[in-house]
Design an enzyme around this catalytic site. Structure first.
Site, short mmCIF file in Angstrom:
data_model
loop_
_atom_site.label_atom_id
_atom_site.label_comp_id
_atom_site.label_asym_id
_atom_site.label_seq_id
_atom_site.Cartn_x
_atom_site.Cartn_y
_atom_site.Cartn_z
N CYS A 1 1.53 4.12 6.41
CA CYS A 1 1.75 4.78 7.70
C CYS A 1 1.16 6.18 7.68
O CYS A 1 0.50 6.61 8.64
CB CYS A 1 3.25 4.85 8.01
N CYS B 1 6.41 5.70 4.23
CA CYS B 1 5.42 4.66 3.91
C CYS B 1 4.04 5.28 3.76
O CYS B 1 3.53 5.92 4.68
CB CYS B 1 5.41 3.59 4.99
#
Length: 462
Positions: free
Chosen positions: A385, A382
């Protein structure tokens, strides 16, 4: 869009360009460049006028180059003569469409005019020196920063020095954290990227230093082009809200990325460089086109795409180091994002606890905990993230020994259903705080994931 430069273009000032770059002392307001003055970049009169204007302005980072003991970073250098203006809300998709057919010079001028000292050019030591030339031609003050990974070719370091002297500027270098580099090399050796992929090394040597630089800016300028990597850059707009990194205000949408040469072909960029007599990296003459770190870059053969010289041992469809990872589209399968189990793990810090499914279940059951916990639910692939990784690792360091433990739980793949049902997972990353005397966690409500915002959240609840 393609530039119309040819090698036969007549430039009246080409023989004196070196001396004109160092002229100073002319009132800036009387020589301000307006894109409306330019109907087409190929006009010799336009270049002559632009060169005169650019010679009248001393770059922000031109003070002094060699005799100062401290190199300013892209996050800390400020222009003494630029008045800071509030950044207004703007529809950048509309702006990108409006500028779709604009010249790189006009796009560069718009970016510098709009953001002043809060924008900087990312310079890698390859053909994106064209960005510096365009900025120079606008006559506006500009800043340049570069990432020194510690593993660049000797020719690239020499090129940096040549560019500084040619434009009378000082490049703002960003370096990787020495402790992180030491840990990586001691644990996995000097060439682990040949065995387990380049993402981990790039994250330490490039992505995290870039993140530090961008946290001091509101916008940055890159040399991305659509034809550089058809698999990842074919849809790059000339301006966009950065999908990965955060700017000085923090949170999603706080940083704008400008790509002035997005619509320009590689051959046209090189025609421009030759026409303007711009210095280039000597590696280009040895068959190198796209230039990165020395162990990960090699010359390409005739007919090969330029990105084939980068990380040649890996899948050609994902030739990105992480600086522009927002270009890579995740595969959507039945409405779910592919978990990509091969991705290197993130949030690796000495003060961060890696929680298993069993550990998360125990946290949920405990109503009277010895310590409070803050836990990030994440997926290593991600981009959001990855963007908050440095802040979260720093949070762990700050909270060490404070009575609040910092943890992480990988919530994609087989754990996604559990995280959605039991841990309030809506999207990645989701951050939860488990108070000492509460049976249910409290979800962090903000998209600002810088360390100060996370610390305030923890302090308000513990």
């Amino acid at each position: 869009m393609a530039l119309a430069f040819t090698s036969s273009t007549s430039i009246a000032f080409s023989s004196s360009s070196s001396s004109s770059r160092t002229e100073q002392g002319v009132n800036v307001s009387s020589t301000k460049f307006h894109p409306s003055d330019v109907s087409h970049l190929v006009s010799p009169a336009v270049f002559s006028l632009s060169r005169k204007r650019s010679a009248a302005v001393k770059a922000l980072n031109a003070e002094p180059r060699r005799n100062h003991p401290v190199v300013p970073s892209a996050a800390t250098t400020f222009a003494p003569d630029v008045v800071e203006k509030a950044v207004e809300l703007e529809d950048f998709e509309k702006l990108a469409k409006d500028l779709e057919n604009a010249s790189p010079l006009e796009i560069m001028d718009k970016a510098l005019e709009k953001y002043g000292n809060d924008i900087a050019i990312a310079f890698s030591g390859a053909e994106d020196v064209a960005l510096i030339e365009y900025a120079h031609l606008t006559g506006r003050p500009y800043r340049v920063f570069s990432l020194d990974t510690g593993r660049l070719n000797p020719e690239t370091y020499k090129f940096f020095d040549t560019v500084e002297k040619h434009y009378n500027i000082r490049i703002e270098y960003m370096f990787p954290d020495s402790v992180e580099v030491q840990a990586l090399v001691r644990t996995k050796g000097l060439f682990s990227f040949y065995e387990d992929g380049h993402q981990e090394c790039c994250r330490v040597r490039k992505v995290r230093p870039l993140r530090r630089a961008l946290k001091g800016l509101r916008a940055w300028i890159t040399g991305q082009r659509k034809d550089q990597s058809p698999g990842t850059r074919s849809e790059v707009p000339v301006v966009q809200v950065d999908p990965v990194f955060e700017g000085m205000d923090g949170g999603s949408g706080s940083l704008v990325k400008w790509n002035p040469v997005a619509n320009v072909g590689g051959n046209d960029v090189w025609t421009f460089l030759r026409t303007m007599d711009v210095p280039v990296n000597s590696l280009h003459g040895q068959g190198y086109v796209s230039i990165g770190c020395e162990p990960c870059t090699r010359a390409v053969l005739p007919g090969q795409h330029e990105r084939e010289g980068r990380w040649w041992w890996e899948d050609a469809k994902a030739k990105e180091c992480g600086l522009h990872k927002g270009n890579i589209k995740e595969e959507i399968v039945s409405g779910n994002v592919n978990s990509n189990d091969g991705a290197s793990d993130i949030f690796n810090g000495n003060d961060i606890v890696n929680l298993s499914r069993h550990g998360m279940e125990n946290l949920l059951k405990m109503e009277d905990r010895k310590d409070a916990w803050i836990v990030v639910l994440y997926a290593p692939w991600c981009q959001f993230c990855q963007a908050m990784e440095a802040s979260y690792v720093e949070l762990g360091e700050q909270l060490a020994g404070s009575g609040v433990k910092v943890g992480k739980f990988r919530a994609d793949g087989d754990e996604k259903a559990f995280a959605q049902q039991e841990l309030q997972l809506g999207s990645f990353p989701t951050i939860l705080f488990f108070p000492k005397h509460s049976s249910r966690p409290i979800k962090y409500p903000s998209e600002k994931r810088d360390v100060d915002s996370l610390t305030s959240f923890v302090n308000a609840l513990r």
